[in-house]
Motif scaffolding. Structure first.
Motif, short mmCIF file in Angstrom:
data_model
loop_
_atom_site.label_atom_id
_atom_site.label_comp_id
_atom_site.label_asym_id
_atom_site.label_seq_id
_atom_site.Cartn_x
_atom_site.Cartn_y
_atom_site.Cartn_z
N ALA A 12 0.90 -1.28 0.08
CA ALA A 12 0.15 -0.03 0.03
C ALA A 12 0.94 1.21 0.01
O ALA A 12 1.85 1.24 0.74
CB ALA A 12 -1.02 0.19 1.27
N GLY A 13 0.38 2.14 -0.82
CA GLY A 13 1.31 3.52 -0.83
C GLY A 13 2.52 3.35 -1.75
O GLY A 13 3.27 4.22 -1.85
N GLY A 14 2.78 2.17 -2.54
CA GLY A 14 3.97 2.34 -3.11
C GLY A 14 3.97 3.06 -4.38
O GLY A 14 5.12 3.66 -4.50
N ARG A 15 2.80 3.45 -4.80
CA ARG A 15 3.04 4.47 -5.94
C ARG A 15 3.41 5.70 -5.45
O ARG A 15 4.03 6.45 -5.92
CB ARG A 15 1.78 4.44 -6.52
N ALA A 16 2.74 6.21 -3.99
CA ALA A 16 2.90 7.37 -3.72
C ALA A 16 4.42 7.55 -3.20
O ALA A 16 5.11 8.78 -3.43
CB ALA A 16 2.28 7.39 -2.17
N PRO B 211 11.77 13.43 -6.34
CA PRO B 211 12.32 14.76 -5.92
C PRO B 211 13.30 14.84 -4.79
O PRO B 211 14.07 15.69 -4.86
CB PRO B 211 10.91 15.46 -5.33
N LEU B 212 13.08 13.66 -3.91
CA LEU B 212 14.02 13.39 -2.98
C LEU B 212 15.38 13.24 -3.53
O LEU B 212 16.45 13.58 -2.78
CB LEU B 212 13.66 12.53 -1.64
N SER B 213 15.40 12.40 -4.53
CA SER B 213 16.87 12.04 -5.21
C SER B 213 17.48 13.20 -5.91
O SER B 213 18.59 13.33 -5.71
CB SER B 213 16.58 10.81 -6.40
N LEU B 214 16.59 14.05 -6.45
CA LEU B 214 17.17 15.26 -7.02
C LEU B 214 17.72 16.19 -6.09
O LEU B 214 18.45 16.89 -6.08
CB LEU B 214 15.99 16.09 -7.79
N ALA B 215 17.12 16.37 -4.89
CA ALA B 215 17.50 17.26 -3.74
C ALA B 215 18.91 16.60 -3.07
O ALA B 215 19.83 17.35 -2.96
CB ALA B 215 16.53 17.10 -2.67
N ALA C 114 11.08 19.55 0.95
CA ALA C 114 9.98 19.69 1.88
C ALA C 114 8.86 18.74 1.24
O ALA C 114 7.83 18.42 2.03
CB ALA C 114 9.50 21.12 1.56
N LEU C 115 9.09 18.29 0.02
CA LEU C 115 8.16 17.33 -0.50
C LEU C 115 8.23 16.04 0.19
O LEU C 115 7.05 15.24 -0.11
CB LEU C 115 8.51 17.29 -2.16
N GLY C 116 9.20 15.72 0.65
CA GLY C 116 9.41 14.42 1.30
C GLY C 116 8.67 14.22 2.65
O GLY C 116 8.65 13.00 3.06
N PHE C 117 8.30 15.51 3.17
CA PHE C 117 7.64 15.37 4.42
C PHE C 117 5.96 15.09 4.33
O PHE C 117 5.56 15.58 3.11
CB PHE C 117 7.77 16.30 5.26
N ARG C 118 5.57 14.70 5.27
CA ARG C 118 4.06 14.47 5.35
C ARG C 118 3.39 15.94 5.23
O ARG C 118 3.83 16.75 5.68
CB ARG C 118 3.50 13.49 6.39
#
Length: 600
Positions: free
Chosen positions: A54-58, A65-69, A322-326
């Protein structure tokens, strides 16, 4: 525009991209396997056929984005640059050694307030105007002694200049060559290739040019002349003026020719002391001229310094991270941090930061320099430093308890000072006696002991005078009381005799005149009552007056007793202000120890 000079200052950080590349390849491979099932199965059936979390696609959407950061952060750590910064390779490594003459002739007052005090003012001004380079201070008479070695910390030298006087020297005389030799040793020990020696003196003896050239080496010697050619007698501490063997008063005169010759032979300059700052400006310009010439010579030398553009990439990392946070987690963190007081946070942060890099004693020394003595006492771990901080904070009894635990003459001396400041004069005298027992030649302890003994005698005399005055006042009061009682008895006797005389007169009148006697007998009781009332009124009128006089006398006694402790306290403060707490005692003991070592 990026030119061919583009490179990384820390390229080894680029190796951190390898784990990210391996992880990205693995995810692409997993995605490719799912793509093969699409060729044989409908997309609607894939969730029922394939086992996916569950949530694999998310998570997959957040990964990129985290990889780019992460990639931008690694590049920033690698330090991309393409611009060179101008940075000269020259640094002022010149040294200046100030040699101050402390012969008794420096106590002459042909320049006010005295030659020595004016020299100390000039040294302070010179050090404050010296912006870079290292400085040192030494004093000399027949021998030279180092006050501070070469250092960049000018404040340390300035703190010790105030304690320099002619009394701290263990031997008198004058030896300029010894001062030059000691100055050269300081410059060589510090590795200074180019430096200056400044003699602050009122006289220079004749020196052999060959010996001077051999002693001074590559260093220049300048002279700051102190005094006037007319000169002045030398005052002594006990009063009077210094005399020679024949009983003639010695007049210290400025000797200009030997000073000029010494400066010209060594490549320095000669400068007379002036009332304004022209002498300091001339000396400062001369000392800085060599450093500026060396800087102009090495102006073409440039250090390989590049501008680091890595920190600018972090502005791109922040929104991607910031996109990596909930959702709402970052805002919640901001709301928690904003209500915190910035001042308290900064104070606690700085306190924690100082604990990481400084010991408690170092932080205590910093607080001591800032005159935060109570804070310094809390931080200091060494007992003697902690006691000194408590003494400066006015907690004399606590400081005395710490010094009592140390077995040395200096500790007993400091304990005596603390007890004297606390008002415990007898205990202070005992502490000074213990210091003298451990170190018989302790001049400071001997002087302070004599001061406190004189003060104690004065207090005892005042107490004796106050007790004698109280006894005399009580005797006077007793005499006045006795006189008042005798006067009262005499008045009563007179009243009784008057009454008896009146009775006898009344009896004779009764025998002679009966008619008048009846009238007199009727009126006599009324007269007696009225006379008694008048006496009572007079007694009542006298009583408040007597009481007011007694109250006034009692108030005068109490006010005089109240004034005496204040006067005693002022006397204590005046005496204790004479107890020295400047660095002259430390320098005196240091030089005496060095002198004894040299003699041995």
């Amino acid at each position: 525009m990026i030119n061919s000079d583009f490179h990384f200052l820390r390229p080894e950080w680029l190796l951190a991209l390898l784990p990210l590349a391996v992880l990205a390849l693995w995810l692409l491979r997993q995605h490719k396997r799912q793509g093969n099932w699409l060729n044989v199965c409908d997309a609607e059936l894939l969730p029922y056929l394939l086992q996916t979390r569950a949530g694999g696609r998310a998570k997959a959407r957040v990964f990129w984005p985290l990889s780019l950061a992460f990639v931008l952060a690694v590049i920033a750590l690698a330090g991309p640059t393409w611009q060179r910064l101008p940075a000269p390779a020259f640094r002022n490594d010149t040294g200046l050694v100030i040699a101050l003459n402390l012969s008794v002739s420096m106590d002459a007052d042909d320049i006010k307030p005295s030659r020595l005090l004016r020299s100390r003012y000039k040294i302070t001004d010179l050090l404050r105007q010296r912006k870079d380079g290292q400085s040192a201070l030494l004093v000399y008479t027949r021998q030279a002694f180092v006050v501070t070695p070469l250092t960049d910390d000018v404040e340390t030298i300035l703190n010790l200049v105030s304690g320099v006087n002619t009394d701290i020297m263990p031997i008198q005389g004058r030896n300029t060559l010894a001062a030059i030799r000691q100055s050269v040793d300081l410059l060589k020990q510090a590795g200074i290739q180019q430096g200056d020696i400044l003699l602050v003196t009122d006289a220079v003896e004749a020196i052999d040019p060959a010996a001077l050239e051999k002693t001074r080496g590559p260093y220049r010697i300048s002279v700051l002349a102190v005094g006037t050619e007319t000169g002045a007698p030398i005052k002594q501490t006990g009063g009077g003026f210094l005399k020679d063997k024949n009983g003639n008063i010695i007049v210290a005169r400025l000797q200009v020719k030997p000073m000029k010759k010494l400066a010209s032979l060594s490549g320095g300059i000669f400068q007379s002391m002036t009332a304004d700052d022209r002498d300091i400006q001339t000396l400062t310009h001369f000392f800085d001229r060599a450093a500026k010439a060396q800087g102009a010579k090495d102006a073409q030398l440039k250090l390989n310094v590049w501008r680091d553009f890595g920190p600018y990439l972090l502005w791109l990392v922040v929104p991607l991270a910031a996109l990596g946070f909930r959702k709402g987690l970052l805002c919640l963190a901001l709301l928690v941090l904003l209500p915190l007081p910035q001042s308290s946070w900064a104070t606690e942060h700085s306190e924690v930061w100082q604990k990481l890099w400084k010991t408690d004693d170092q932080r205590g020394q910093q607080a001591f320099k800032q005159q935060q003595f109570e804070r310094a006492a809390e931080l200091f771990k060494q007992p003697d430093w902690r006691a000194a901080a408590l003494y400066k904070a006015g907690k004399y009894e606590q400081a005395a308890k710490i010094w009592q635990q140390q077995n040395s003459a200096e500790a007993d001396y400091n304990r005596g000072n603390a007890l004297a400041q606390a008002g415990k004069l007898k205990a202070a005298i005992e502490a000074y006696q213990q210091a003298l027992a451990k170190k018989p030649g302790f001049e400071a302890a001997k002087k302070n002991k004599e001061l406190i003994e004189k003060l104690l005698k004065q207090q005892q005399q005042k107490q004796q005078q106050s007790s004698d005055s109280k006894k005399s006042e009580s005797q006077k009061n007793q005499q006045n009381q006795n006189q008042q009682d005798s006067s009262d008895t005499s008045q009563n006797a007179e009243q009784n005799s008057v009454q008896d005389q009146s009775k006898s007169d009344n009896g004779e009148q009764l025998k002679d005149q009966r008619g008048d006697s009846s009238k007199q007998t009727e009126s006599s009781p009324k007269d007696k009552k009225e006379s008694v009332r008048d006496e009572e009124k007079q007694a009542k009128a006298k009583q408040p007056a007597d009481e007011s006089k007694a109250d006034a006398e009692q108030k005068a006694v109490t006010t005089s007793e109240a004034k005496k402790p204040n006067e005693d306290q002022q006397a204590v403060e005046q005496w204790l202000n004479r107890i020295p707490d400047e660095p002259s005692g430390l320098l005196r003991r240091k030089f005496r120890y060095q002198y004894q070592q040299r003699r041995q």
